[in-house]
Motif scaffolding. Structure first.
Motif, mmCIF file in Angstrom:
data_model
loop_
_atom_site.group_PDB
_atom_site.id
_atom_site.type_symbol
_atom_site.label_atom_id
_atom_site.label_comp_id
_atom_site.label_asym_id
_atom_site.label_seq_id
_atom_site.Cartn_x
_atom_site.Cartn_y
_atom_site.Cartn_z
ATOM 1 N N TRP A 46 44.674 33.404 47.716
ATOM 2 C CA TRP A 46 43.932 34.334 46.856
ATOM 3 C C TRP A 46 43.603 33.723 45.507
ATOM 4 C CZ3 TRP A 46 41.566 37.665 49.443
ATOM 5 C CH2 TRP A 46 42.155 38.266 50.559
ATOM 6 N N ASP A 47 44.494 32.874 45.018
ATOM 7 C CA ASP A 47 44.238 32.243 43.710
ATOM 8 C C ASP A 47 42.949 31.445 43.750
ATOM 9 O OD1 ASP A 47 46.327 33.283 42.448
ATOM 10 O OD2 ASP A 47 47.626 31.511 42.542
ATOM 11 N N VAL A 48 42.801 30.676 44.834
ATOM 12 C CA VAL A 48 41.601 29.834 44.966
ATOM 13 C C VAL A 48 40.363 30.709 45.122
ATOM 14 C CG1 VAL A 48 40.452 28.205 46.502
ATOM 15 C CG2 VAL A 48 42.824 27.834 45.859
ATOM 16 N N CYS A 49 40.474 31.750 45.975
ATOM 17 C CA CYS A 49 39.320 32.640 46.199
ATOM 18 C C CYS A 49 38.873 33.282 44.897
ATOM 19 C CB CYS A 49 39.695 33.759 47.171
ATOM 20 S SG CYS A 49 39.817 33.200 48.843
ATOM 21 N N ASP A 69 37.236 30.832 42.564
ATOM 22 C CA ASP A 69 35.872 30.512 43.005
ATOM 23 C C ASP A 69 34.899 31.584 42.527
ATOM 24 O OD1 ASP A 69 36.764 28.282 44.204
ATOM 25 O OD2 ASP A 69 36.531 28.961 46.271
ATOM 26 N N VAL A 70 35.289 32.841 42.707
ATOM 27 C CA VAL A 70 34.381 33.929 42.311
ATOM 28 C C VAL A 70 34.206 33.951 40.802
ATOM 29 C CG1 VAL A 70 33.986 36.409 42.411
ATOM 30 C CG2 VAL A 70 35.022 35.262 44.327
ATOM 31 N N ALA A 85 26.184 32.769 49.194
ATOM 32 C CA ALA A 85 25.847 33.213 50.549
ATOM 33 C C ALA A 85 26.795 32.625 51.578
ATOM 34 C CB ALA A 85 24.415 32.811 50.877
ATOM 35 N N ASP A 86 27.364 31.459 51.273
ATOM 36 C CA ASP A 86 28.227 30.776 52.227
ATOM 37 C C ASP A 86 29.674 31.284 52.177
ATOM 38 O OD1 ASP A 86 28.432 28.490 54.115
ATOM 39 O OD2 ASP A 86 29.932 27.828 52.662
ATOM 40 N N LEU A 87 30.049 31.845 51.043
ATOM 41 C CA LEU A 87 31.445 32.240 50.818
ATOM 42 C C LEU A 87 31.835 33.445 51.682
ATOM 43 C CD1 LEU A 87 33.496 31.171 48.648
ATOM 44 C CD2 LEU A 87 32.928 33.180 47.332
ATOM 45 N N ILE A 88 33.093 33.472 52.097
ATOM 46 C CA ILE A 88 33.588 34.679 52.771
ATOM 47 C C ILE A 88 34.040 35.653 51.688
ATOM 48 C CG2 ILE A 88 35.329 35.630 54.330
ATOM 49 C CD1 ILE A 88 35.404 32.984 55.745
ATOM 50 N N TRP A 89 33.374 36.777 51.611
ATOM 51 C CA TRP A 89 33.667 37.753 50.550
ATOM 52 C C TRP A 89 34.705 38.735 51.040
ATOM 53 C CZ3 TRP A 89 32.090 37.483 45.592
ATOM 54 C CH2 TRP A 89 31.127 36.537 45.314
ATOM 55 N N TYR A 90 35.945 38.440 50.750
ATOM 56 C CA TYR A 90 37.013 39.377 51.102
ATOM 57 C C TYR A 90 36.901 40.603 50.198
ATOM 58 C CZ TYR A 90 39.024 35.368 53.486
ATOM 59 O OH TYR A 90 39.216 34.311 54.309
ATOM 60 N N PRO A 91 37.312 41.770 50.692
ATOM 61 C CA PRO A 91 37.209 42.963 49.844
ATOM 62 C C PRO A 91 38.007 42.820 48.546
ATOM 63 C CG PRO A 91 37.788 43.564 52.090
ATOM 64 C CD PRO A 91 37.821 42.081 52.034
ATOM 65 N N GLU A 92 39.071 42.034 48.589
ATOM 66 C CA GLU A 92 39.928 41.881 47.401
ATOM 67 C C GLU A 92 39.211 41.174 46.254
ATOM 68 O OE1 GLU A 92 40.852 41.382 50.445
ATOM 69 O OE2 GLU A 92 42.784 42.339 50.802
ATOM 70 N N ILE A 93 38.251 40.306 46.589
ATOM 71 C CA ILE A 93 37.593 39.543 45.526
ATOM 72 C C ILE A 93 36.169 40.030 45.267
ATOM 73 C CG2 ILE A 93 38.947 37.448 45.853
ATOM 74 C CD1 ILE A 93 36.576 36.339 47.472
ATOM 75 N N ALA A 94 35.738 41.040 46.047
ATOM 76 C CA ALA A 94 34.321 41.429 45.993
ATOM 77 C C ALA A 94 33.926 41.984 44.635
ATOM 78 C CB ALA A 94 34.039 42.459 47.076
ATOM 79 N N GLY A 95 34.842 42.680 43.976
ATOM 80 C CA GLY A 95 34.484 43.361 42.734
ATOM 81 C C GLY A 95 34.262 42.429 41.561
ATOM 82 N N ALA A 96 34.642 41.148 41.710
ATOM 83 C CA ALA A 96 34.589 40.234 40.557
ATOM 84 C C ALA A 96 33.173 39.761 40.235
ATOM 85 C CB ALA A 96 35.495 39.038 40.806
ATOM 86 N N ILE A 146 29.317 43.649 50.972
ATOM 87 C CA ILE A 146 30.779 43.797 50.870
ATOM 88 C C ILE A 146 31.144 44.866 49.834
ATOM 89 C CG2 ILE A 146 30.968 41.812 49.304
ATOM 90 C CD1 ILE A 146 33.615 43.052 51.715
ATOM 91 N N GLN A 147 30.338 44.965 48.759
ATOM 92 C CA GLN A 147 30.665 45.999 47.769
ATOM 93 C C GLN A 147 30.422 47.391 48.337
ATOM 94 O OE1 GLN A 147 29.738 45.525 43.745
ATOM 95 N NE2 GLN A 147 30.761 43.554 43.687
ATOM 96 N N LEU A 148 29.418 47.507 49.209
ATOM 97 C CA LEU A 148 29.186 48.816 49.838
ATOM 98 C C LEU A 148 30.309 49.144 50.819
ATOM 99 C CD1 LEU A 148 25.348 48.689 50.402
ATOM 100 C CD2 LEU A 148 26.564 50.344 49.013
ATOM 101 N N VAL A 149 30.902 48.116 51.418
ATOM 102 C CA VAL A 149 32.039 48.361 52.319
ATOM 103 C C VAL A 149 33.213 48.915 51.527
ATOM 104 C CG1 VAL A 149 33.805 47.192 53.691
ATOM 105 C CG2 VAL A 149 31.407 46.739 54.127
ATOM 106 N N THR A 150 33.471 48.315 50.339
ATOM 107 C CA THR A 150 34.639 48.771 49.575
ATOM 108 C C THR A 150 34.345 50.043 48.776
ATOM 109 O OG1 THR A 150 34.013 47.236 47.838
ATOM 110 C CG2 THR A 150 35.691 46.488 49.352
#
Lengths: 481, 132
Positions: free
Chosen positions: A246-249, A252-253, A277-288, A328-332
């Motif tokens: 998570w630190d790296v993710c 990155d954001v 566009a290439d990054l995997i946007w986990y819900p945990e990092i989406a808000g950043a 991803i933001q609409l998902v969260t």
């Protein structure tokens, strides 16, 4: 005191001059209070200026530490640098450095007061000059501070005015009453009309501070406990225990966000949005990362119903990044009103371009932004615009978006209907055409998940992001079963 | 026609070629760009310095004079971010470049602020010294 001692000495040498030597008190009772006051002020001034010098030296060391790079790859160095920059902002480094001149100004004021007091005992005329100059300095300073606090564009900013503005803006931000205070406080001041509003501002500020030190839960913490979506039946987990750094993710954001906010160079933005566009946007990092900055960049490439000539590739990349982040933001946060406004803006776009990738990007954006009115129609529309030979990177991106959007529709809008997403079948088939050995397993897994959702299988949100390169292979068989 | 462009280091009194770009063939250019991208990771002169160096070098060596358009295209080729298949690598290359420029200005600004404070303190303390 000195005179008393002289008297005793003279009396010892020649006692015929005056009869009695012990006429006055001979015990020393310390310096007079005026001298004590003056000396105290002088030393306070000296101590303050020395402290400021000490902090200035420390500040130089801090800046050097910030500039120093640690070893590792370019990505590691960049993440480390971004963390340090975020730390500087979080810990108000700017304010600490700004406080040094304030300390020096205080030291100067103390020196002026001490000098005036010292000279007052010697000569009233000389002291008058010092007092006048000191008073003039103080009055000017107060006036300038006041002006600089009230007007943002006033050039005579002083440390107290900057601090006051910061405090007011902080309170305004938390009380949501002074929205326009960043430009000028004058028009915003009347908006705090009643005492209750001021108390409300203070209360929310104190609450946030207490929450930060762990006394009270903050709004964000409270929000975490509110379920985002209503789950009809508890979904089964397909993939479990995916290790994510998570630190790296997060770093990155933060890096992406910093670049997008600090540059206008199209080359730099192009590289950045390709990475987004290439990054995997986990819900945990989406808000950043705010999708609005991407949306502004995207709409900046459009001119009426056309793309600005020569910017099609650039606009397509920004559109891909925007679709990823928006999805991803609409998902969260499916019911977020700000996101809904952005979706409306996206849906209102009518652009025609001969470039197949750009057409696809626009259709994908509309697919994501359409909150569920006509999913069938949108799906067919999307299918129509998928080019025959789509590169694998774009396929992966598209599969992620379809998966997230479908999951959102299923979960939020139509939790009970089954087999409503018949249109998804052809899309999956389009991907499946490439399911040879060269197709990445993530793509295959995403297709499988899309079909599963279409068939009405409840899938946990964490499973949407589980497929990563390292993880998919051993778990894919289990997922299929 | 082979055009050569020497990118010179102007830090010392003596001019030293840092890199040479040829705009002759695409293959040659690609090789140079690959080398340049490796050098870029470890820091390279920024655009203004290089342009200054080239202008400066014109007075020194007439053979470096080339048509303006080819100079521009050579510079563009040299300084354009090298796109690879990995967006992550691309991104961090440009991030590094942007952050180095930003941090240099950032540190300079704070250094000047702190120097001003230190000069003021030294004056204040010398006033105390004369008082006592």
């Amino acid at each position: 005191m000195t005179a008393a001692y002289m008297r005793i000495l003279i009396h010892t040498m020649n006692n015929s001059l005056f009869p009695d030597a012990d006429s006055g008190p001979t015990t020393w009772i310390g310096p007079p209070p005026e001298i004590v006051t003056v000396q105290s002020l002088l030393y306070a001034s000296l101590a303050t200026s020395l402290l400021a010098a000490f902090l200035a030296m420390l500040g130089k060391q801090w800046v050097n530490r910030y500039l120093r790079n640690r070893g590792g790859s370019v990505a590691d160095k960049s993440r480390d640098r971004q963390r340090k920059l975020d730390g500087l902002e979080k810990w108000h480094f700017h304010l600490a450095i700004e406080s040094l001149p304030a300390m020096l100004q205080l030291a100067l004021l103390l020196l002026g007061c001490a000098l005036s007091g010292y000279l007052w005992a010697i000569s009233r005329t000389v002291a008058g000059v010092t007092v006048a100059v000191t008073l003039f300095g103080v009055t000017s300073y107060v006036f300038l501070t006041l002006a600089a606090t009230l007007y943002y564009n006033c050039p005579y900013q002083t440390p107290p005015s900057i601090l006051t503005r910061m405090v007011i803006r902080y309170l305004a931000h938390h009380g949501a009453t002074l929205a326009s205070s960043s430009r000028s406080l004058i028009p915003a001041l009347p908006s705090i009309k009643t005492l209750e509003q001021i108390i409300g501002c203070l209360r929310s500020g104190v609450r946030s501070v207490l929450g930060r030190v762990g006394c009270l839960p903050t709004v964000a913490e409270e929000a975490e406990h509110i379920p985002l979506v209503v789950v009809v039946t508890p979904p089964t987990r397909i993939f479990e225990g995916v290790p994510v750094d998570w630190d790296v993710c997060e770093a990155d954001v933060r890096c992406i966000s910093w670049v997008l906010y600090s540059t206008t160079d199209t080359d730099v933005i192009f590289s950045t949005v390709r990475f987004v566009a290439d990054l995997i946007w986990y819900p945990e990092i989406a808000g950043a990362l705010s999708p609005h900055i991407l949306a502004d960049l995207f709409f900046g490439c459009l001119l009426g119903e056309r793309v600005i000539p020569g910017k099609v590739e650039y606009a397509s990349s920004i559109g891909m990044a925007l679709a990823s982040v928006l999805s991803i933001q609409l998902v969260t946060k499916p019911a977020d009103p700000v996101l809904r406004v952005l979706c409306g803006r996206v849906l209102s776009v009518r652009v025609f371009s001969p470039e197949p990738i750009f057409t696809l990007v626009v259709d994908v954006l509309r697919f994501v932004a359409d909150a569920g009115g006509r999913p069938m129609f949108r799906s067919w529309e999307l299918l129509r615009s998928i080019p025959v030979h789509l590169p694998t990177t774009e396929k992966l991106w598209l599969s992620r978006i379809i998966l997230q959007t479908l999951w959102r529709w299923r979960r939020v809008h139509e939790p009970t209907k089954v087999l409503d997403f018949v249109a998804m079948g052809p899309i999956c088939r389009t991907f499946a055409q490439a399911s040879s050995d060269q197709t990445p397993s993530i793509l295959k897994t995403n297709c499988f998940l899309v079909m599963a959702i279409s068939l009405g299988v409840q899938i946990d949100i964490r499973d949407l992001y589980a497929p990563t390169t390292e993880y998919v292979a051993p778990n894919f068989a289990r997922g299929v079963r | 026609m082979l055009e050569r462009l020497a990118v010179l280091d102007q830090s010392g009194a003596q001019l030293r070629p840092l890199a040479t770009i040829t705009t002759n063939t695409n293959e040659h250019l690609l090789q140079r760009r690959r080398e340049a991208s490796a050098a870029r990771t470890y820091g390279r002169p920024d655009r203004s310095e290089v342009v200054c160096s080239i202008q400066f070098s014109r007075y020194r060596d007439r053979s470096l004079l080339t048509p303006r358009s080819s100079l521009r295209s050579a510079l563009k080729e040299f300084f354009d971010p090298l796109r690879t298949n990995d967006p992550r690598t691309d991104f961090f290359a440009v991030y590094r470049k942007e952050s180095v420029e930003f941090d240099r200005d950032y540190a300079k600004k704070y250094d000047e602020d702190l120097n001003t404070s230190l000069i003021f303190v030294s004056r204040l303390i010398s006033t105390f010294a004369t008082q006592h």
